[in-house]
Design a protein around this motif. Structure first.
Motif, mmCIF file in Angstrom:
data_model
loop_
_atom_site.group_PDB
_atom_site.id
_atom_site.type_symbol
_atom_site.label_atom_id
_atom_site.label_comp_id
_atom_site.label_asym_id
_atom_site.label_seq_id
_atom_site.Cartn_x
_atom_site.Cartn_y
_atom_site.Cartn_z
ATOM 1 N N ASN A 1 69.217 16.694 22.868
ATOM 2 C CA ASN A 1 68.401 17.814 21.731
ATOM 3 C C ASN A 1 69.518 17.137 20.588
ATOM 4 O O ASN A 1 68.672 16.966 19.586
ATOM 5 N N VAL A 2 70.562 16.821 20.761
ATOM 6 C CA VAL A 2 71.294 16.848 19.592
ATOM 7 C C VAL A 2 71.054 15.726 18.681
ATOM 8 O O VAL A 2 70.682 14.939 18.222
ATOM 9 N N LYS A 3 71.010 14.026 19.913
ATOM 10 C CA LYS A 3 70.223 12.950 19.900
ATOM 11 C C LYS A 3 68.727 13.059 18.696
ATOM 12 O O LYS A 3 69.129 12.343 18.415
ATOM 13 N N ARG A 4 68.086 13.625 19.828
ATOM 14 C CA ARG A 4 66.750 14.040 19.189
ATOM 15 C C ARG A 4 66.647 14.872 17.598
ATOM 16 O O ARG A 4 65.588 12.983 16.829
ATOM 17 N N PHE A 5 67.218 15.947 17.774
ATOM 18 C CA PHE A 5 66.898 15.991 15.699
ATOM 19 C C PHE A 5 68.379 14.856 15.285
ATOM 20 O O PHE A 5 67.740 14.725 14.052
ATOM 21 N N ALA B 1 75.546 22.006 14.928
ATOM 22 C CA ALA B 1 74.736 22.484 14.353
ATOM 23 C C ALA B 1 74.970 22.746 12.730
ATOM 24 O O ALA B 1 73.939 22.196 11.856
ATOM 25 N N GLU B 2 76.229 23.108 12.145
ATOM 26 C CA GLU B 2 77.072 23.316 10.727
ATOM 27 C C GLU B 2 76.458 21.345 10.128
ATOM 28 O O GLU B 2 75.867 21.582 9.059
ATOM 29 N N ALA B 3 76.927 20.818 10.677
ATOM 30 C CA ALA B 3 76.906 19.192 9.631
ATOM 31 C C ALA B 3 75.429 18.724 9.741
ATOM 32 O O ALA B 3 75.081 17.806 8.773
ATOM 33 N N LEU B 4 74.414 19.214 10.516
ATOM 34 C CA LEU B 4 72.731 18.712 10.571
ATOM 35 C C LEU B 4 71.907 20.440 9.627
ATOM 36 O O LEU B 4 71.259 19.774 9.885
ATOM 37 N N LYS B 5 73.155 20.979 9.413
ATOM 38 C CA LYS B 5 72.175 21.991 9.393
ATOM 39 C C LYS B 5 71.090 22.885 9.705
ATOM 40 O O LYS B 5 69.625 22.290 9.432
ATOM 41 N N LEU B 6 71.009 22.829 10.922
ATOM 42 C CA LEU B 6 70.668 23.382 12.120
ATOM 43 C C LEU B 6 71.085 24.703 12.663
ATOM 44 O O LEU B 6 71.820 24.638 12.836
ATOM 45 N N PRO B 7 70.020 24.875 13.123
ATOM 46 C CA PRO B 7 69.510 26.562 13.989
ATOM 47 C C PRO B 7 71.146 26.477 15.241
ATOM 48 O O PRO B 7 69.977 24.799 16.327
ATOM 49 N N VAL B 8 71.897 26.691 15.638
ATOM 50 C CA VAL B 8 72.851 26.394 17.259
ATOM 51 C C VAL B 8 71.483 26.570 18.173
ATOM 52 O O VAL B 8 71.174 25.854 19.329
ATOM 53 N N GLU B 9 70.909 27.647 18.058
ATOM 54 C CA GLU B 9 69.620 27.274 19.610
ATOM 55 C C GLU B 9 69.001 26.190 19.554
ATOM 56 O O GLU B 9 68.168 26.503 20.246
ATOM 57 N N ALA B 10 68.354 25.617 18.651
ATOM 58 C CA ALA B 10 67.804 24.088 18.196
ATOM 59 C C ALA B 10 68.340 23.047 19.158
ATOM 60 O O ALA B 10 67.316 22.590 20.156
ATOM 61 N N PHE B 11 69.547 23.232 19.976
ATOM 62 C CA PHE B 11 70.124 22.612 20.708
ATOM 63 C C PHE B 11 69.702 23.205 21.731
ATOM 64 O O PHE B 11 69.680 22.769 23.275
ATOM 65 N N GLN B 12 69.652 24.412 21.896
ATOM 66 C CA GLN B 12 69.980 24.871 23.177
ATOM 67 C C GLN B 12 69.129 25.178 23.807
ATOM 68 O O GLN B 12 68.602 26.132 24.906
ATOM 69 N N ASN B 13 67.519 25.719 22.721
ATOM 70 C CA ASN B 13 66.520 26.078 23.402
ATOM 71 C C ASN B 13 65.264 25.092 23.430
ATOM 72 O O ASN B 13 64.266 25.153 24.157
ATOM 73 N N PHE B 14 65.253 24.518 23.033
ATOM 74 C CA PHE B 14 64.436 22.754 22.255
ATOM 75 C C PHE B 14 64.035 22.570 23.312
ATOM 76 O O PHE B 14 65.219 21.602 24.342
ATOM 77 N N ASP B 15 62.740 22.787 24.453
ATOM 78 C CA ASP B 15 62.200 21.813 25.471
ATOM 79 C C ASP B 15 61.221 20.868 25.543
ATOM 80 O O ASP B 15 60.193 20.838 25.149
#
Length: 142
Positions: free
Chosen positions: A18-22, A64-78
Motif C-alpha cells: 500500500n505504501v508503494k501504491r500510494f 503518512a506524514e511525508a506523503l500527506k495521507l492518513p495512516v489508515e490509508a496504508f492500514q485499511n486499503f485492500d
C-alpha cells in the motif's frame, strides 16, 4: 468467484504494498520518500520496507506524514475490495459521469457576450486601419 465466509479470518492487508501504491500514485520516487524521512533512510531501505506485510506504527505514521495521507490509508486499503467495488459498480461500457445542474452562466448570455466582444474587436481593427491609412497618406503627400 471467491466469497469470504463471515467466520473465516480476514485477509491481512499488505501495508508495504500500500505504501508503494500510494507513493507511485502521488508520483514520488523511493529516493524522494527516503529524503523526506530523514538521514537514516535511503532508496534500498524504502524498497525493503515496501516488501514488508506489516510496518511498525511509528514508521507508518512518518510515511503518512511525508506523503500527506492518513495512516489508515496504508492500514485499511485492500485492492481486491476496491476492484470488486469498481467491477460491481460499473457495467461494461459504463462511464463515470457527474451531472452539473447548477450552471453558473447562461449559454445564450455567453454567446451574446462573445458576439459583442467580436464586434468591438472589428471596430478597433477598422479604426486602426483608418489611422494607418491616414499616416500613409501623410507620408506619400509630403
Amino acid at each position: 468467484m471467491k466469497y469470504r465466509m463471515k467466520d473465516s479470518p480476514s485477509k491481512q492487508i499488505h501495508q508495504g504494498r500500500n505504501v508503494k501504491r500510494f507513493r507511485e500514485m502521488l508520483g514520488i520516487k523511493q529516493e524522494a520518500l527516503a529524503y523526506e524521512l530523514g538521514e537514516d533512510w535511503n532508496q534500498k531501505k524504502i524498497s525493503l520496507l515496501e516488501q514488508k506485510e506489516e510496518i511498525e506504527a511509528s514508521i507508518l505514521s512518518q510515511i503518512a506524514e511525508a506523503l500527506k495521507l492518513p495512516v489508515e490509508a496504508f492500514q485499511n486499503f485492500d485492492e481486491e475490495q476496491a476492484v470488486n467495488i469498481i467491477s460491481n459498480t460499473f457495467d461494461n461500457g459504463s462511464v463515470g459521469f457527474q451531472k452539473n445542474e447548477n450552471c453558473t452562466f447562461h449559454p445564450i448570455d455567453k454567446l451574446i457576450q462573445l458576439h459583442e466582444e467580436k464586434i468591438a474587436l472589428y471596430e478597433r481593427m477598422l479604426k486602426e486601419k483608418d489611422e494607418m491609412m491616414a499616416r500613409l497618406e501623410k507620408l506619400i503627400g509630403k
